[in-house]
Design a protein around this motif. Structure first.
Motif, PDB file in Angstrom:
ATOM      1  N   ARG A 105     -29.477 -11.561 -33.675  1.00  0.00           N
ATOM      2  CA  ARG A 105     -30.838 -12.091 -33.587  1.00  0.00           C
ATOM      3  C   ARG A 105     -31.538 -11.855 -34.921  1.00  0.00           C
ATOM      4  O   ARG A 105     -31.232 -10.916 -35.645  1.00  0.00           O
ATOM      5  N   THR A 106     -32.505 -12.711 -35.219  1.00  0.00           N
ATOM      6  CA  THR A 106     -33.328 -12.553 -36.411  1.00  0.00           C
ATOM      7  C   THR A 106     -34.783 -12.485 -35.987  1.00  0.00           C
ATOM      8  O   THR A 106     -35.225 -13.273 -35.154  1.00  0.00           O
ATOM      9  N   GLN A 107     -35.496 -11.540 -36.557  1.00  0.00           N
ATOM     10  CA  GLN A 107     -36.930 -11.393 -36.303  1.00  0.00           C
ATOM     11  C   GLN A 107     -37.592 -11.152 -37.662  1.00  0.00           C
ATOM     12  O   GLN A 107     -37.404 -10.104 -38.266  1.00  0.00           O
ATOM     13  N   LYS A 108     -38.323 -12.154 -38.151  1.00  0.00           N
ATOM     14  CA  LYS A 108     -38.924 -12.115 -39.493  1.00  0.00           C
ATOM     15  C   LYS A 108     -37.847 -11.809 -40.529  1.00  0.00           C
ATOM     16  O   LYS A 108     -36.935 -12.589 -40.710  1.00  0.00           O
ATOM     17  N   ASN A 109     -37.947 -10.637 -41.167  1.00  0.00           N
ATOM     18  CA  ASN A 109     -36.999 -10.270 -42.223  1.00  0.00           C
ATOM     19  C   ASN A 109     -35.838  -9.402 -41.735  1.00  0.00           C
ATOM     20  O   ASN A 109     -35.009  -8.981 -42.516  1.00  0.00           O
ATOM     21  N   ALA A 110     -35.776  -9.151 -40.426  1.00  0.00           N
ATOM     22  CA  ALA A 110     -34.745  -8.267 -39.875  1.00  0.00           C
ATOM     23  C   ALA A 110     -33.655  -9.079 -39.178  1.00  0.00           C
ATOM     24  O   ALA A 110     -33.948 -10.010 -38.425  1.00  0.00           O
ATOM     25  N   VAL A 111     -32.409  -8.704 -39.437  1.00  0.00           N
ATOM     26  CA  VAL A 111     -31.271  -9.314 -38.755  1.00  0.00           C
ATOM     27  C   VAL A 111     -30.604  -8.222 -37.936  1.00  0.00           C
ATOM     28  O   VAL A 111     -30.211  -7.184 -38.469  1.00  0.00           O
ATOM     29  N   LEU A 112     -30.509  -8.459 -36.621  1.00  0.00           N
ATOM     30  CA  LEU A 112     -29.972  -7.479 -35.683  1.00  0.00           C
ATOM     31  C   LEU A 112     -28.617  -7.953 -35.194  1.00  0.00           C
ATOM     32  O   LEU A 112     -28.478  -9.103 -34.770  1.00  0.00           O
ATOM     33  N   LEU A 113     -27.624  -7.080 -35.242  1.00  0.00           N
ATOM     34  CA  LEU A 113     -26.268  -7.421 -34.812  1.00  0.00           C
ATOM     35  C   LEU A 113     -25.743  -6.328 -33.882  1.00  0.00           C
ATOM     36  O   LEU A 113     -25.580  -5.181 -34.294  1.00  0.00           O
ATOM     37  N   TRP A 114     -25.510  -6.701 -32.624  1.00  0.00           N
ATOM     38  CA  TRP A 114     -24.978  -5.776 -31.620  1.00  0.00           C
ATOM     39  C   TRP A 114     -23.469  -5.943 -31.524  1.00  0.00           C
ATOM     40  O   TRP A 114     -22.913  -6.974 -31.905  1.00  0.00           O
ATOM     41  N   THR A 115     -22.791  -4.950 -30.942  1.00  0.00           N
ATOM     42  CA  THR A 115     -21.363  -5.100 -30.664  1.00  0.00           C
ATOM     43  C   THR A 115     -21.158  -5.831 -29.341  1.00  0.00           C
ATOM     44  O   THR A 115     -20.161  -6.505 -29.158  1.00  0.00           O
ATOM     45  N   VAL A 116     -22.115  -5.673 -28.416  1.00  0.00           N
ATOM     46  CA  VAL A 116     -22.064  -6.313 -27.100  1.00  0.00           C
ATOM     47  C   VAL A 116     -23.428  -6.974 -26.862  1.00  0.00           C
ATOM     48  O   VAL A 116     -24.460  -6.391 -27.205  1.00  0.00           O
ATOM     49  N   THR A 117     -23.439  -8.158 -26.282  1.00  0.00           N
ATOM     50  CA  THR A 117     -24.703  -8.834 -26.005  1.00  0.00           C
ATOM     51  C   THR A 117     -25.612  -7.913 -25.192  1.00  0.00           C
ATOM     52  O   THR A 117     -25.235  -7.454 -24.115  1.00  0.00           O
ATOM     53  N   PRO A 118     -26.811  -7.627 -25.716  1.00  0.00           N
ATOM     54  CA  PRO A 118     -27.685  -6.679 -25.016  1.00  0.00           C
ATOM     55  C   PRO A 118     -28.415  -7.331 -23.847  1.00  0.00           C
ATOM     56  O   PRO A 118     -28.726  -8.526 -23.892  1.00  0.00           O
ATOM     57  N   PRO A 119     -28.722  -6.542 -22.815  1.00  0.00           N
ATOM     58  CA  PRO A 119     -29.573  -7.073 -21.749  1.00  0.00           C
ATOM     59  C   PRO A 119     -30.981  -7.308 -22.292  1.00  0.00           C
ATOM     60  O   PRO A 119     -31.376  -6.714 -23.294  1.00  0.00           O
ATOM     61  N   GLN A 120     -31.729  -8.173 -21.655  1.00  0.00           N
ATOM     62  CA  GLN A 120     -33.052  -8.552 -22.144  1.00  0.00           C
ATOM     63  C   GLN A 120     -33.981  -7.352 -22.314  1.00  0.00           C
ATOM     64  O   GLN A 120     -34.725  -7.284 -23.285  1.00  0.00           O
ATOM     65  N   ASP A 121     -33.933  -6.379 -21.413  1.00  0.00           N
ATOM     66  CA  ASP A 121     -34.836  -5.226 -21.542  1.00  0.00           C
ATOM     67  C   ASP A 121     -34.514  -4.395 -22.784  1.00  0.00           C
ATOM     68  O   ASP A 121     -35.411  -3.894 -23.460  1.00  0.00           O
ATOM     69  N   GLU A 122     -33.235  -4.281 -23.130  1.00  0.00           N
ATOM     70  CA  GLU A 122     -32.854  -3.561 -24.348  1.00  0.00           C
ATOM     71  C   GLU A 122     -33.328  -4.333 -25.574  1.00  0.00           C
ATOM     72  O   GLU A 122     -33.865  -3.761 -26.523  1.00  0.00           O
ATOM     73  N   LEU A 123     -33.138  -5.624 -25.552  1.00  0.00           N
ATOM     74  CA  LEU A 123     -33.592  -6.486 -26.639  1.00  0.00           C
ATOM     75  C   LEU A 123     -35.096  -6.322 -26.844  1.00  0.00           C
ATOM     76  O   LEU A 123     -35.564  -6.143 -27.985  1.00  0.00           O
ATOM     77  N   ASN A 124     -35.857  -6.334 -25.768  1.00  0.00           N
ATOM     78  CA  ASN A 124     -37.304  -6.178 -25.852  1.00  0.00           C
ATOM     79  C   ASN A 124     -37.698  -4.823 -26.431  1.00  0.00           C
ATOM     80  O   ASN A 124     -38.623  -4.727 -27.238  1.00  0.00           O
ATOM     81  N   LYS A 125     -37.001  -3.757 -26.019  1.00  0.00           N
ATOM     82  CA  LYS A 125     -37.288  -2.422 -26.525  1.00  0.00           C
ATOM     83  C   LYS A 125     -37.052  -2.345 -28.028  1.00  0.00           C
ATOM     84  O   LYS A 125     -37.843  -1.764 -28.772  1.00  0.00           O
ATOM     85  N   VAL A 126     -35.948  -2.924 -28.462  1.00  0.00           N
ATOM     86  CA  VAL A 126     -35.621  -2.897 -29.891  1.00  0.00           C
ATOM     87  C   VAL A 126     -36.635  -3.721 -30.684  1.00  0.00           C
ATOM     88  O   VAL A 126     -37.133  -3.274 -31.721  1.00  0.00           O
ATOM     89  N   PHE A 127     -36.966  -4.916 -30.217  1.00  0.00           N
ATOM     90  CA  PHE A 127     -37.961  -5.736 -30.913  1.00  0.00           C
ATOM     91  C   PHE A 127     -39.292  -4.999 -31.018  1.00  0.00           C
ATOM     92  O   PHE A 127     -39.980  -5.081 -32.027  1.00  0.00           O
ATOM     93  N   ALA A 128     -39.664  -4.260 -29.984  1.00  0.00           N
ATOM     94  CA  ALA A 128     -40.919  -3.506 -30.008  1.00  0.00           C
ATOM     95  C   ALA A 128     -40.868  -2.366 -31.025  1.00  0.00           C
ATOM     96  O   ALA A 128     -41.906  -1.896 -31.481  1.00  0.00           O
ATOM     97  N   CYS A 129     -39.676  -1.929 -31.386  1.00  0.00           N
ATOM     98  CA  CYS A 129     -39.517  -0.849 -32.355  1.00  0.00           C
ATOM     99  C   CYS A 129     -39.438  -1.327 -33.806  1.00  0.00           C
ATOM    100  O   CYS A 129     -39.393  -0.508 -34.722  1.00  0.00           O
ATOM    101  N   LEU A 130     -39.403  -2.607 -34.034  1.00  0.00           N
ATOM    102  CA  LEU A 130     -39.376  -3.083 -35.421  1.00  0.00           C
ATOM    103  C   LEU A 130     -40.715  -2.749 -36.065  1.00  0.00           C
ATOM    104  O   LEU A 130     -41.763  -3.197 -35.616  1.00  0.00           O
ATOM    105  N   LYS A 131     -40.664  -1.937 -37.121  1.00  0.00           N
ATOM    106  CA  LYS A 131     -41.884  -1.439 -37.779  1.00  0.00           C
ATOM    107  C   LYS A 131     -41.810  -1.672 -39.264  1.00  0.00           C
ATOM    108  O   LYS A 131     -40.747  -1.793 -39.852  1.00  0.00           O
ATOM    109  N   GLY A 132     -42.972  -1.689 -39.885  1.00  0.00           N
ATOM    110  CA  GLY A 132     -43.057  -1.910 -41.334  1.00  0.00           C
ATOM    111  C   GLY A 132     -43.369  -0.684 -42.112  1.00  0.00           C
ATOM    112  O   GLY A 132     -43.548   0.382 -41.676  1.00  0.00           O
TER     113      GLY A 132
END
Length: 132
Positions: A105-132
């Motif tokens: 997944r890509t969010q602004k300037n961040a590219v996220l690569l998992w080893t296993v497709t994450p469940p939506q709640d994990e994805l949401n938690k990680v996106f909420a942790c993207l900080k500047g």
């Protein structure tokens, strides 16, 4: 005088209301701190995050939780993110290439690569942790 004060207050409130508080770019350090706070084991050590993330302009990190690992590479801009995603695709293991879009997944300037497709709640938690 009252009109100028009223206009100043309204302008300040407008500017505060328009700011989402989200940074224009995300960075490895603050994101790593947040991910640690929600239970991930995280490193920003260049020797452990992989070549692509280690060479990303705003750093990289490797976050682990049981059953999944996440690499995040932080570019300087969304244009960098496009190039980083292309590099992940080019150097992905042969078995991963057909379904890399399921785990990247890509969010602004961040590219996220998992080893296993994450469940939506994990994805949401990680996106909420993207900080500047």
């Amino acid at each position: 005088m009252r009109l100028a004060l009223t206009i100043s207050i309204m302008a300040a409130l407008f500017l505060v209301g328009c700011s989402s508080g989200e940074p224009s770019t995300f960075k490895a350090g603050p994101t790593a701190t947040c991910l640690k706070g929600i239970g991930f084991s995280v490193t920003t050590d260049d020797t452990r995050v992989g070549v692509i993330a280690a060479n990303a302009p705003n750093g990289g990190l490797l976050a682990n939780e049981p059953g999944n690992a996440l690499t995040i590479a932080f570019g300087e801009s969304s244009d960098d993110a496009i190039q980083i995603a292309a590099a992940f695709k080019e150097f992905a293991p042969k078995k991963l290439r057909p379904h890399i879009n399921d785990v990247m997944r890509t969010q602004k300037n961040a590219v996220l690569l998992w080893t296993v497709t994450p469940p939506q709640d994990e994805l949401n938690k990680v996106f909420a942790c993207l900080k500047g």
